[in-house]
Each structure stands twice: as C-alpha cells, then as structure tokens.
Design a protein around this motif. Sequence first.
Motif, PDB file in Angstrom:
ATOM      1  N   GLY A 293       0.808  -1.243   0.128  1.00  0.00           N
ATOM      2  CA  GLY A 293      -0.110  -0.297   0.226  1.00  0.00           C
ATOM      3  C   GLY A 293       0.726   1.125  -0.401  1.00  0.00           C
ATOM      4  O   GLY A 293       0.067   2.233  -0.198  1.00  0.00           O
ATOM      5  N   VAL A 294       1.762   1.448  -0.382  1.00  0.00           N
ATOM      6  CA  VAL A 294       2.931   2.138  -0.322  1.00  0.00           C
ATOM      7  C   VAL A 294       3.933   2.252  -1.951  1.00  0.00           C
ATOM      8  O   VAL A 294       3.938   1.399  -1.799  1.00  0.00           O
ATOM      9  CB  VAL A 294       4.277   2.143   1.054  1.00  0.00           C
ATOM     10  CG1 VAL A 294       5.076   3.485   0.734  1.00  0.00           C
ATOM     11  CG2 VAL A 294       3.568   2.465   2.388  1.00  0.00           C
TER      12      VAL A 294
ATOM     13  N   VAL B 262      -2.199   8.809  -4.500  1.00  0.00           N
ATOM     14  CA  VAL B 262      -1.726   8.972  -4.171  1.00  0.00           C
ATOM     15  C   VAL B 262      -1.421   9.362  -3.114  1.00  0.00           C
ATOM     16  O   VAL B 262      -1.357  11.553  -3.815  1.00  0.00           O
ATOM     17  CB  VAL B 262       0.266   8.085  -4.810  1.00  0.00           C
ATOM     18  CG1 VAL B 262      -0.266   6.580  -4.992  1.00  0.00           C
ATOM     19  CG2 VAL B 262       0.786   8.927  -5.506  1.00  0.00           C
ATOM     20  N   LYS B 263      -1.059   9.325  -2.225  1.00  0.00           N
ATOM     21  CA  LYS B 263      -0.653  10.766  -1.662  1.00  0.00           C
ATOM     22  C   LYS B 263       0.610  10.740  -0.500  1.00  0.00           C
ATOM     23  O   LYS B 263       0.794   9.951   0.228  1.00  0.00           O
ATOM     24  CB  LYS B 263      -1.982  10.930  -0.051  1.00  0.00           C
ATOM     25  CG  LYS B 263      -2.645  12.140   0.979  1.00  0.00           C
ATOM     26  CD  LYS B 263      -2.618  12.240   2.115  1.00  0.00           C
ATOM     27  CE  LYS B 263      -3.057  13.541   2.651  1.00  0.00           C
ATOM     28  NZ  LYS B 263      -3.727  13.705   3.353  1.00  0.00           N
TER      29      LYS B 263
ATOM     30  N   ALA C  11      10.020  10.493  -2.750  1.00  0.00           N
ATOM     31  CA  ALA C  11       9.048  10.581  -1.724  1.00  0.00           C
ATOM     32  C   ALA C  11       8.187   9.074  -1.658  1.00  0.00           C
ATOM     33  O   ALA C  11       7.963   8.707  -2.564  1.00  0.00           O
ATOM     34  CB  ALA C  11       8.061  12.410  -2.002  1.00  0.00           C
ATOM     35  N   ARG C  12       8.120   9.340  -0.790  1.00  0.00           N
ATOM     36  CA  ARG C  12       6.744   8.113   0.025  1.00  0.00           C
ATOM     37  C   ARG C  12       5.618   8.202   0.152  1.00  0.00           C
ATOM     38  O   ARG C  12       4.932   9.283   0.734  1.00  0.00           O
ATOM     39  CB  ARG C  12       7.844   7.921   1.322  1.00  0.00           C
ATOM     40  CG  ARG C  12       7.291   6.122   1.821  1.00  0.00           C
ATOM     41  CD  ARG C  12       8.048   5.693   2.932  1.00  0.00           C
ATOM     42  NE  ARG C  12       7.534   5.733   3.866  1.00  0.00           N
ATOM     43  CZ  ARG C  12       7.155   6.126   4.862  1.00  0.00           C
ATOM     44  NH1 ARG C  12       6.594   4.623   4.808  1.00  0.00           N
ATOM     45  NH2 ARG C  12       6.873   5.995   6.133  1.00  0.00           N
ATOM     46  N   ALA C  13       4.392   7.905  -1.134  1.00  0.00           N
ATOM     47  CA  ALA C  13       3.850   7.753  -0.515  1.00  0.00           C
ATOM     48  C   ALA C  13       2.067   7.010  -0.190  1.00  0.00           C
ATOM     49  O   ALA C  13       2.827   5.718  -1.048  1.00  0.00           O
ATOM     50  CB  ALA C  13       2.803   8.638  -2.460  1.00  0.00           C
ATOM     51  N   ASN C  14       1.251   7.061   0.269  1.00  0.00           N
ATOM     52  CA  ASN C  14       0.391   5.654   0.617  1.00  0.00           C
ATOM     53  C   ASN C  14      -0.126   5.769  -0.431  1.00  0.00           C
ATOM     54  O   ASN C  14      -0.737   7.004  -1.133  1.00  0.00           O
ATOM     55  CB  ASN C  14      -1.268   6.566   1.941  1.00  0.00           C
ATOM     56  CG  ASN C  14      -0.356   5.904   3.379  1.00  0.00           C
ATOM     57  OD1 ASN C  14       0.911   5.096   3.650  1.00  0.00           O
ATOM     58  ND2 ASN C  14      -0.305   6.406   3.910  1.00  0.00           N
TER      59      ASN C  14
END
Length: 118
Positions: free
Chosen positions: A43-44, A88-89, A99-102
């Motif tokens: 989920g990431v 994504v957020k 960047a890392r996003a949910n």
Amino acid sequence: MRKTAIVNVFLAILFIVTAGCATMETAKHGYMMKGQILDVSDGVAYLCIGSAEGAKEGQEFPVYRHSKVYTGEKQASPSFKREEVGAVKIIQVVDVHYARANILRGDIKVHDVAELSP
C-alpha cells in the motif's frame, strides 16, 4: 557613448531573460509536477518526485498509466493511451529526488506516472 548604450541594452536583455527563466522554473514546480512510480509494496509507493520539484507531505497525485494501443492494422507510428489508474498521497519527502506515498485508490504499478497539475 554608443558603446555604453549597447552594453546597457545587452545587460537589460540578460536580466530579463534570467528573470524569465527563474519565473518559469517556479511555475513548473508550482503547477506541474510529475514523476514515475519506482516501487510499490504493502500500500506504499515510492515516487521519483522530491523536494527539488517542490513536493510536500500531504499532496495528492492522480496516477496515470501510458500504454500502447494496437489497432490490428500496420501503423506508421505507434498510438498510445493515457489512463488514470489511481491516486497517491505523499507521506514523506525522502530527499531532493524521492518521496514515499500511501496508495489512496487504484491498481498502482511500477512505471506508472504520478502527476500534479493545476
């Protein structure tokens, strides 16, 4: 006298061009930001968008997939389609490039493109 005028005109043009480039860079970062999905797990997603592009925690990006369209006929050049596949957020700006996003929704895959525009 004429030489001074030419130098002044040259400096004025140089100043205007330099200011214009800086403004365009700011506009690009403020209004158009996109980067490839590099990794997806649990989920990431990791994005190729970082602080150098103006990324901030909390920004949401629609995610698109570009794919080749086959018509069955011989084509001189390939056709492609762009399809929104999710969103994504950003939860962490890792550094200037990443960047890392949910994953908020959709079937996000490596090589998809996250894109923020006005």
